[in-house]
Design an enzyme around this catalytic site. Structure first.
Site, PDB file in Angstrom:
ATOM      1  N   CYS A 112       0.820  -1.221   0.000  1.00 55.98           N
ATOM      2  CA  CYS A 112       0.000   0.000   0.000  1.00 55.98           C
ATOM      3  C   CYS A 112       0.851   1.267   0.000  1.00 55.98           C
ATOM      4  O   CYS A 112       0.323   2.362  -0.214  1.00 55.98           O
ATOM      5  CB  CYS A 112      -0.916   0.001   1.201  1.00 55.98           C
ATOM      6  N   HIS A 251      -3.532   6.807   2.873  1.00 55.25           N
ATOM      7  CA  HIS A 251      -3.913   5.507   2.309  1.00 55.25           C
ATOM      8  C   HIS A 251      -5.291   5.153   2.861  1.00 55.25           C
ATOM      9  O   HIS A 251      -5.554   5.293   4.056  1.00 55.25           O
ATOM     10  CB  HIS A 251      -2.875   4.455   2.702  1.00 55.25           C
ATOM     11  N   ASN A 281     -10.259  -0.622   0.408  1.00 59.00           N
ATOM     12  CA  ASN A 281      -8.803  -0.466   0.370  1.00 59.00           C
ATOM     13  C   ASN A 281      -8.291  -0.988  -0.975  1.00 59.00           C
ATOM     14  O   ASN A 281      -8.373  -2.193  -1.247  1.00 59.00           O
ATOM     15  CB  ASN A 281      -8.213  -1.269   1.540  1.00 59.00           C
TER      16      ASN A 281
HETATM   17  N1  ACO Z   1     -18.105  -9.381   9.966  1.00 55.98           N
HETATM   18  C1  ACO Z   1     -18.543  -9.694  11.220  1.00 55.98           C
HETATM   19  N2  ACO Z   1     -17.708 -10.011  12.216  1.00 55.98           N
HETATM   20  C2  ACO Z   1     -16.376 -10.009  11.944  1.00 55.98           C
HETATM   21  C3  ACO Z   1     -15.872  -9.700  10.689  1.00 55.98           C
HETATM   22  C4  ACO Z   1     -16.786  -9.377   9.661  1.00 55.98           C
HETATM   23  N3  ACO Z   1     -16.416  -9.057   8.424  1.00 55.98           N
HETATM   24  N4  ACO Z   1     -14.516  -9.774  10.721  1.00 55.98           N
HETATM   25  C5  ACO Z   1     -14.187 -10.112  11.984  1.00 55.98           C
HETATM   26  N5  ACO Z   1     -15.328 -10.275  12.716  1.00 55.98           N
HETATM   27  C6  ACO Z   1     -15.455 -10.630  14.125  1.00 55.98           C
HETATM   28  C7  ACO Z   1     -14.281 -11.396  14.635  1.00 55.98           C
HETATM   29  O1  ACO Z   1     -14.441 -12.780  14.405  1.00 55.98           O
HETATM   30  C8  ACO Z   1     -14.312 -11.049  16.096  1.00 55.98           C
HETATM   31  O2  ACO Z   1     -15.290 -11.862  16.725  1.00 55.98           O
HETATM   32  P1  ACO Z   1     -15.039 -12.432  18.212  1.00 55.98           P
HETATM   33  O3  ACO Z   1     -14.896 -11.195  19.078  1.00 55.98           O
HETATM   34  O4  ACO Z   1     -16.244 -13.237  18.464  1.00 55.98           O
HETATM   35  O5  ACO Z   1     -13.757 -13.207  18.111  1.00 55.98           O
HETATM   36  C9  ACO Z   1     -14.853  -9.632  16.130  1.00 55.98           C
HETATM   37  O6  ACO Z   1     -15.493  -9.408  14.861  1.00 55.98           O
HETATM   38  C10 ACO Z   1     -13.782  -8.587  16.317  1.00 55.98           C
HETATM   39  O7  ACO Z   1     -12.743  -8.825  15.374  1.00 55.98           O
HETATM   40  P2  ACO Z   1     -11.449  -7.960  15.370  1.00 55.98           P
HETATM   41  O8  ACO Z   1     -10.482  -8.538  14.386  1.00 55.98           O
HETATM   42  O9  ACO Z   1     -11.014  -7.735  16.776  1.00 55.98           O
HETATM   43  O10 ACO Z   1     -12.036  -6.596  14.789  1.00 55.98           O
HETATM   44  P3  ACO Z   1     -11.342  -5.193  14.749  1.00 55.98           P
HETATM   45  O11 ACO Z   1     -12.154  -4.221  15.469  1.00 55.98           O
HETATM   46  O12 ACO Z   1      -9.854  -5.290  15.047  1.00 55.98           O
HETATM   47  O13 ACO Z   1     -11.471  -4.839  13.201  1.00 55.98           O
HETATM   48  C11 ACO Z   1     -10.199  -4.752  11.197  1.00 55.98           C
HETATM   49  C12 ACO Z   1     -10.879  -5.648  12.216  1.00 55.98           C
HETATM   50  C13 ACO Z   1     -11.260  -3.890  10.536  1.00 55.98           C
HETATM   51  C14 ACO Z   1      -9.541  -5.631  10.149  1.00 55.98           C
HETATM   52  C15 ACO Z   1      -9.154  -3.859  11.895  1.00 55.98           C
HETATM   53  O14 ACO Z   1      -8.312  -4.635  12.706  1.00 55.98           O
HETATM   54  C16 ACO Z   1      -8.320  -3.084  10.929  1.00 55.98           C
HETATM   55  O15 ACO Z   1      -8.806  -2.205  10.241  1.00 55.98           O
HETATM   56  N6  ACO Z   1      -6.992  -3.373  10.898  1.00 55.98           N
HETATM   57  C17 ACO Z   1      -6.102  -2.672  10.006  1.00 55.98           C
HETATM   58  C18 ACO Z   1      -6.288  -3.238   8.671  1.00 55.98           C
HETATM   59  C19 ACO Z   1      -5.594  -2.444   7.641  1.00 55.98           C
HETATM   60  O16 ACO Z   1      -5.505  -1.248   7.694  1.00 55.98           O
HETATM   61  N7  ACO Z   1      -5.134  -3.168   6.655  1.00 55.98           N
HETATM   62  C20 ACO Z   1      -4.597  -2.651   5.530  1.00 55.98           C
HETATM   63  C21 ACO Z   1      -3.260  -2.018   5.709  1.00 55.98           C
HETATM   64  S1  ACO Z   1      -2.084  -2.478   4.593  1.00 55.98           S
HETATM   65  C22 ACO Z   1      -2.810  -2.673   3.210  1.00 55.98           C
HETATM   66  O17 ACO Z   1      -3.582  -1.850   2.877  1.00 55.98           O
HETATM   67  C23 ACO Z   1      -2.571  -3.878   2.341  1.00 55.98           C
END
Ligand code: ACO
Length: 324
Positions: A112, A251, A281
């Site tokens: 990214c 980004h 993204n």
């Molecule tokens: N729908 C419903 N529930 C979901 C989903 C979904 N799509 N995805 C995860 N869950 C659930 C999980 O199973 C978890 O359930 P549990 O508590 O029963 O175990 C719960 O939701 C919480 O999951 P987390 O992973 O803790 O959710 P979080 O609030 O951390 O959000 C996310 C996840 C959106 C991916 C976040 O961590 C994030 O944005 N991280 C950065 C990602 C990023 O920026 N990536 C790109 C950067 S580099 C590039 O661009 C290639």
């Protein structure tokens, strides 16, 4: 010594609009979860265009807005995590499709942060003698490597390309400075599997997995720190204050990441450009797509200072301080 100015921009998105409700028919998720955790409402998925097709269409628009001839291009750099082949490079495919026969063409892999890295690379080439004009593209067909069974990642990504034409110029303005960094020891946080050694002399039962996987929380923590750090770094090194910056173009990964950067930098959200609600993204393409939208809307005027800031797989990161 001259300046390196951006004189044209373009973009091309995957043709199919896929809403959060559409994704909820594929994996166990909901519009409510995706919107509240990420800010994404829909993304664009490519149906017929591969990486070089999206890149070429974005490039054609950038060449048109720059009002240059394709034969004037001396350099083509494509930043991509999803090339359609190892060789030829996506940049060489774009060169052929454009008929840009005077250009040198190659790809850069920095996930990214790829567009930031590529602008930095292009500006080192542009000497006003052999290299006067460059095409820099960020292009991705992430839908090809997304694991459509993994709800924690497949909801996040989209397909598209954004392009910019850079020119060596005696006129004031352009790229003031670029700051980039990498930390390979954290590479496992975000990866697209690997290709194992496989040949007649090695027996391997492990066929490898080429789908994207991500330690979401770890990437989140990295992102909320590295955006303010990169922005501050590029400002400090050039003795420019945040008040002089009209827009920050981050980004487009997650609304909450941008919100956190806004709080840490004490810059209101309306000075961050955001379009992740429409496209998700798009990795290396996200910043140039945003830049083209801003350019098209007339949001950036001559003399305005803006910062482009990215982070991603590698891990990699970087910021560009730019005067329009
Ligand atoms: N729908 C419903 N529930 C979901 C989903 C979904 N799509 N995805 C995860 N869950 C659930 C999980 O199973 C978890 O359930 P549990 O508590 O029963 O175990 C719960 O939701 C919480 O999951 P987390 O992973 O803790 O959710 P979080 O609030 O951390 O959000 C996310 C996840 C959106 C991916 C976040 O961590 C994030 O944005 N991280 C950065 C990602 C990023 O920026 N990536 C790109 C950067 S580099 C590039 O661009 C290639």
């Amino acid at each position: 010594m001259g300046n390196i100015r951006i004189i044209g921009t373009g973009r091309c998105l995957g043709e199919k609009v896929v809403s959060n409700d559409d994704i909820a028919t594929i994996v166990d998720t909901s519009d409510q979860w995706i919107t509240s955790r990420t800010g994404i409402k829909e993304r664009r998925i490519s149906i017929s265009k591969n990486t070089s097709d999206l890149a070429t269409d974005a490039a054609i628009k950038a060449i048109k807005t720059a009002e240059i001839d394709v034969l004037d291009l001396d350099l083509i750099i494509v930043a991509t995590t999803t090339p359609e082949s190892f060789t030829p490079s996506t940049a060489c495919l774009v060169q052929a499709k454009l008929g840009a026969e005077n250009a040198v063409a190659f790809d850069i892999s920095a996930a990214c942060s790829g567009f930031i890295y590529s602008i930095n690379c292009a500006r080192k080439f542009l000497d006003g003698i052999r290299f006067k004009k460059a095409l820099v593209v960020g292009a991705e067909v992430l839908s090809r490597i997304v694991d459509w069974k993994d709800r924690s990642t497949c909801v996040l990504f989209g397909d598209g390309a954004g392009a910019a034409i850079l020119e060596y110029s005696e006129e004031a303005g352009g790229v003031i400075d670029v700051y980039i960094g990498s930390n390979g020891s954290k590479g496992k946080c975000l990866n697209t599997g690997r290709f194992n050694i496989e040949n007649p002399f090695v027996k391997s039962d492990d066929v490898g997995n080429h789908k994207l996987s991500m330690a979401g929380k770890e990437v989140f923590k990295f992102a909320v720190n590295i955006i303010p750090y990169s922005v501050s770094k590029v400002l400090e090194e050039n003795s420019i204050s945040l008040d002089e910056i009209k827009y920050i173009v981050p980004h487009q990964a997650n609304y909450r990441i941008v919100e956190s950067a806004s709080k840490r930098l004490k810059v209101p959200m309306d000075r961050f450009y955001i379009n992740l609600n429409k496209y998700g993204n798009t990795s290396a393409a996200s910043i140039p797509i945003a830049l083209d939208e801003m350019n098209e809307k007339g949001m950036i005027n001559k003399g305005d200072k803006i910062i482009l800031v990215g982070f991603g797989g590698g891990l990699t990161w970087g910021a560009i301080l730019l005067q329009w």
